[in-house]
Each structure stands twice: as C-alpha cells, then as structure tokens.
Motif scaffolding. Sequence first.
Motif, PDB file in Angstrom:
ATOM      1  N   GLY A 343       0.827  -1.199   0.000  1.00  0.00           N
ATOM      2  CA  GLY A 343       0.000   0.000   0.000  1.00  0.00           C
ATOM      3  C   GLY A 343       0.857   1.244   0.000  1.00  0.00           C
ATOM      4  O   GLY A 343       2.068   1.172  -0.143  1.00  0.00           O
ATOM      5  N   SER A 344       0.237   2.402   0.141  1.00  0.00           N
ATOM      6  CA  SER A 344       0.868   3.725   0.172  1.00  0.00           C
ATOM      7  C   SER A 344       1.074   4.285  -1.226  1.00  0.00           C
ATOM      8  O   SER A 344       0.951   5.479  -1.436  1.00  0.00           O
ATOM      9  N   ALA A 345       1.386   3.427  -2.202  1.00  0.00           N
ATOM     10  CA  ALA A 345       1.524   3.849  -3.603  1.00  0.00           C
ATOM     11  C   ALA A 345       1.269   2.632  -4.479  1.00  0.00           C
ATOM     12  O   ALA A 345       1.284   1.496  -3.998  1.00  0.00           O
ATOM     13  N   MET A 346       1.039   2.869  -5.759  1.00  0.00           N
ATOM     14  CA  MET A 346       0.784   1.774  -6.681  1.00  0.00           C
ATOM     15  C   MET A 346       2.073   1.052  -7.036  1.00  0.00           C
ATOM     16  O   MET A 346       3.095   1.670  -7.296  1.00  0.00           O
ATOM     17  N   MET A 347       2.004  -0.290  -7.073  1.00  0.00           N
ATOM     18  CA  MET A 347       3.128  -1.067  -7.581  1.00  0.00           C
ATOM     19  C   MET A 347       3.219  -0.869  -9.083  1.00  0.00           C
ATOM     20  O   MET A 347       2.203  -0.789  -9.777  1.00  0.00           O
ATOM     21  N   ASN A 348       4.432  -0.793  -9.596  1.00  0.00           N
ATOM     22  CA  ASN A 348       4.632  -0.839 -11.032  1.00  0.00           C
ATOM     23  C   ASN A 348       4.181  -2.219 -11.512  1.00  0.00           C
ATOM     24  O   ASN A 348       4.673  -3.241 -11.016  1.00  0.00           O
ATOM     25  N   PRO A 349       3.228  -2.309 -12.465  1.00  0.00           N
ATOM     26  CA  PRO A 349       2.686  -3.610 -12.882  1.00  0.00           C
ATOM     27  C   PRO A 349       3.748  -4.600 -13.360  1.00  0.00           C
ATOM     28  O   PRO A 349       3.647  -5.797 -13.114  1.00  0.00           O
TER      29      PRO A 349
END
Length: 598
Positions: A343-349
């Motif tokens: 969480g906290s930011a989006m993972m790079n796909p």
Amino acid sequence: MSQSNEPGNLVTFLERSVAKYADRPLFGTKNSQGEYEWITYAQVGRRVDNLRAGLAGLGVGKDDTVGMIANNRTEWAIGAFATYGLGGRWVPMYESELLHVWKYIITDSSIKILFVANPAIYEQVKDFVNEIPTLEKIFLIDGTGVNRMAMLEADGEKNPVPPIKPRPNDIAALIYTSGTTGDPKGVLLSHGNFSSNSHAGRKMYPELTANEAVSLSVLPWAHSYGQTAELYTMIYLGGSMGFIEGVKTIAGDMAKVKPTWLIAVPRIFNKIYDGLWSKMNETGGLPRKLFVMGVESAKKRRELAAKGKSDFITNLKFKIADRIVFQKIRSGLGGRLMGSMTGSAMMNPEIAQFFFDVGIPLYDCYGMSETSPAITMNSSLDYKLGTVGKPIEKVRVVIDKSLGDKNLGDGEIVVYGPNVMKGYHNKPEQTREVITEDGGMRTGDRGRLDEDGFLHITGRIKEQFKLENGKFVFPSALEEDICLVPYVENAMIYGDGRAYNVCLVVPDFLALGKYAKKNNLPSDPEKLLEMEDIKELIGGEIVKFLQGKYGGYEIPKKFIYLAEGFSLENGTLTQTMKVKRRVVLERYQGEIDAKYKK
C-alpha cells in the motif's frame, strides 16, 4: 462467520487470542547475539494486565490520553492494549520525528502519560512536563532511572484492575498524519473502525491461518496501515511478528524470522527488483542468461495461457530458471513467503508481475489513515494487476465525477462504511471539508471503477497541477516511475502554471559511485553533480524510461540535481516516505525559478 462472533473492540481482540493461543510466540526481538527471542501470547497478556493496573494507579481512565515515542516493539503493543483496557486513547509517535512535531502532538492530543523508547529521546522531551499542562509523567522503556515502564508494570501487578470493554464507537487512537502540506492532523479512530477493517481484510486472505501467519514487522505501527493490517490482524489470527533491527538488516532478519507474509510498501520490492537486475548485470555470464530466460519464459507462459495454450519448451525453460534462479530469490526472502500486501503507492505492474512469476504475489491495496486504513484490496481470492482491488466488506466506493476528467471517466473517490474516521481532533472545519453530510469520506484521490468493480487510481486532486497549455499533470505517478531508474533515489516534479515540468532529482549515490569507479571519476557526490556528463547520463535515463508511458508534455524538460537527499531529518519526507512538496518548494524555489529563465 456471523457478526456476533467478531469482536468490535481491540481489548477483546487480544483477550480472545491470549486464551486461544497462550503458548504461541507473539513478538520476536533480536538480542545482542543477533538471534531472535520470542515472547508468547500469555506473557504479553500478563504484561498488558500489569501495565493497565499501573496506569490506573496514576489516574488514567476513560478518554484519557497515553502516548508513546517508540518504534515497533513489544512495549508498543503492551502500552496500546493497556490503554485500551482503561477506555483510554492511544497516541503513537515516531522515534525519527522532529522535536517540534512531538511537542505539537503531545499538546494537541492532551497526553497525560508518555512513554519514550530510550534516554536520548527522554533528554529531548523531559522538560515537556513543565511546558505542557496535561502531561503528568514520562516513563522510560530502555535505560535506568526512577520512572521506568518496567517499574510501573511491577506496581500494577500488586493491584490488579480488570479491563473494560470499549464500545465500537469509543475512540481507540489518534493517528497523526504528517501530511505533505500543513500541520499534522489527529485522526480519531474508534475500536469499531479498527476492528471492522481488520475483520474485512482478514477474510480476503484465507490462506493466513495461525500456523501460517508470520510477519517481519517493517512498517511503523504509528501509522494505521501497520497497526490494522499487521498488529491487530496478526493478533486476531494467532500469528507471530518479528521486529526488524533496522532498515539495513532486513535481508538478514528475513532469513532468521522466515516470514510467510509481509505488510509492505512498493519501495521495498522496487529496491529488491533493482538490486536483482544490478547483480545480474554485474555478474553476467550464465547466471544472467538463466535469469533472463526465467523472466522471458514466464512472460511467454502468461501470454500463451491467456489464449488457452501451452508450450513444452517454454514450460521447461521456466522450470529450469525457477529451480536454479527463482528458488534462490525465494530463499533470500526467508523461503516461506506466500505473498505481500502493498500500500501507500501503486506497484509498477511490470515489477508486480515479476514477483508473481517468482512465486511471491504482491497484492496492491488502497486506503488512508482516515479510513482505518483499508478501502479496497487485491487478494488471493480476486485480483487484477494495475488496480488497487475491490472495496472490502461493508465498504462502498462512489466516484464523484464532478471533479473528474470526462475522457478518463474518473472522479474523486468517496468512501462509505464502518472504516470512516470519527473526525479530526480539534479541527471541526477540516473535518467538515472531508466528511460529507451523508457520512462519506472525500479521499482527495481521483479514480474510476472498471466493469469488474476494481478501482483504478488516476491521481491526487490536491497534488495535480495544470501546465501553461492547460493540460493536467499528476506528479506522484511520474515520480514513482522516475524512482525506478537505477541512478535515482528520489524525485519531485514541478510545473504548476509553467510551460513544462522540471524534475528535482536525488541521485542514488551508491549506484552512481559504482559508475564513477568504473569510469575513473571522482567519488564525491557534489563533485559528480558538477559534471555535465553525469547530469546528462541521469537525465537521459529518466527521459528514456518515461517515453512511451507518458505524454511529451508530462516528461520533464529540465532537471535539478540535489546532493542532499529528501529525509525525515531535514523535514522533506513524511513518515510514510512521501515528499513534503511545500517544504521542498520553499527550499528550492530559487533553483526552480532559474530553470524557467534559461
């Protein structure tokens, strides 16, 4: 499981598990020999009982506030649950915080009793007793002296006090958000906020049972993410938590604790991913060929599977790479890791997919302190890469399209459910700004729900800005991707009302140092940043990495290279490692303005 079987307060959370899992290890702490020593549920339960009685003897009762300045540790949990058992309010603070922020929080929340981790912190705050009217006593956890937490526990053992059972609407804790702008705000979270969020999240991961729930405690419990997702949920499950010694020891701590699950942020896995590629590129030869073969065969397997097909050679290549290379990666992370919630930011796909292929799925989730924190989750039951999952049980997400982009079909994310905070402490106007008349929480984030009910985050309303040409820029997504460039440690984008974006770059001097050594260049960071070739190298890598992913107007045209990094110590980062834009702008406005004059 029916709602009647799910406790709605955190006191019962612990009592239930102490009775059910008495002899199971709960917390593990590394000793001076570098080995982990574990304390059981029953032992923790006794210490909570003793401290609760000790606090009661000092006059702590319902709605009184108890604070602690400490990193994750056994005493953190003991202090929290002892406070809850008196109907009190718990206020955790970070060890790595600025003195004036501690003072602000202690004053604003009216802390009565304060626990501090060590003598160094005590020396900084000892005079607060004379300066803050509500503060009566400060107790030391480690070290010697009259006012020690252990002595308060010993006093309490002589005069037991039974716990009260708070109601779901009773306030459990104030979580102070450091925020990227303005003063910290005390988020009032109730027992029902925390417990409902924990129950909903737990159900998303049925593979986590008492025997399988072991975590390495990395994220601070002073934030609601670490508290709910790890501390309370692991306790309810009967799981175990080992504390990291420090950021630099995580790899060794993983090998000793052998976690099955991690509560993490993308940056942890981004660093692992970058480190793996750097190591393979340095090593070269057969190890690199096998690594690349594994990555490429995994990708091809997915593409074939999507068409309902399979290929013997592709499967064989993947099996070989998995046994020789990917198995070593899994072993390096303890050998038992079933996955991680991020969480906290989006993972790079692309990075998320890599770890799925390795056999360590990363599940993107979304939330905020004001929602206890979870709103949506991907999980083993249902996930879609590139999204932050579906709303959790009893939570409803509405997209207010009046603040969105018609072309994107997005809008502000508004949340309804038992996870929504009771308000900001002492800030009624700011509470009214975010809580709707019908009880929804305006997140300040933009997003859209797809046809399958998964939430896509498209930007942050407060952080977005418009360029001179009228086009909107969402800096956080750009910054996250720029930080994936090997020579970059941190970055901040600016361009509000300007003709183009400028990027402030904090180089990764470890990676840059290796490049400098290889090319016979000076190792001193400031000297390196005076060299045009180095600046062109970093800037060129950033532009190349962003091309094809972002519009030309979004990609920064000019760069400012900083020898001093963003950090907690210099006040440019929040405790969750987000850049404090206002602080950075104030500090570097002159350099930024100069870039638009050239």
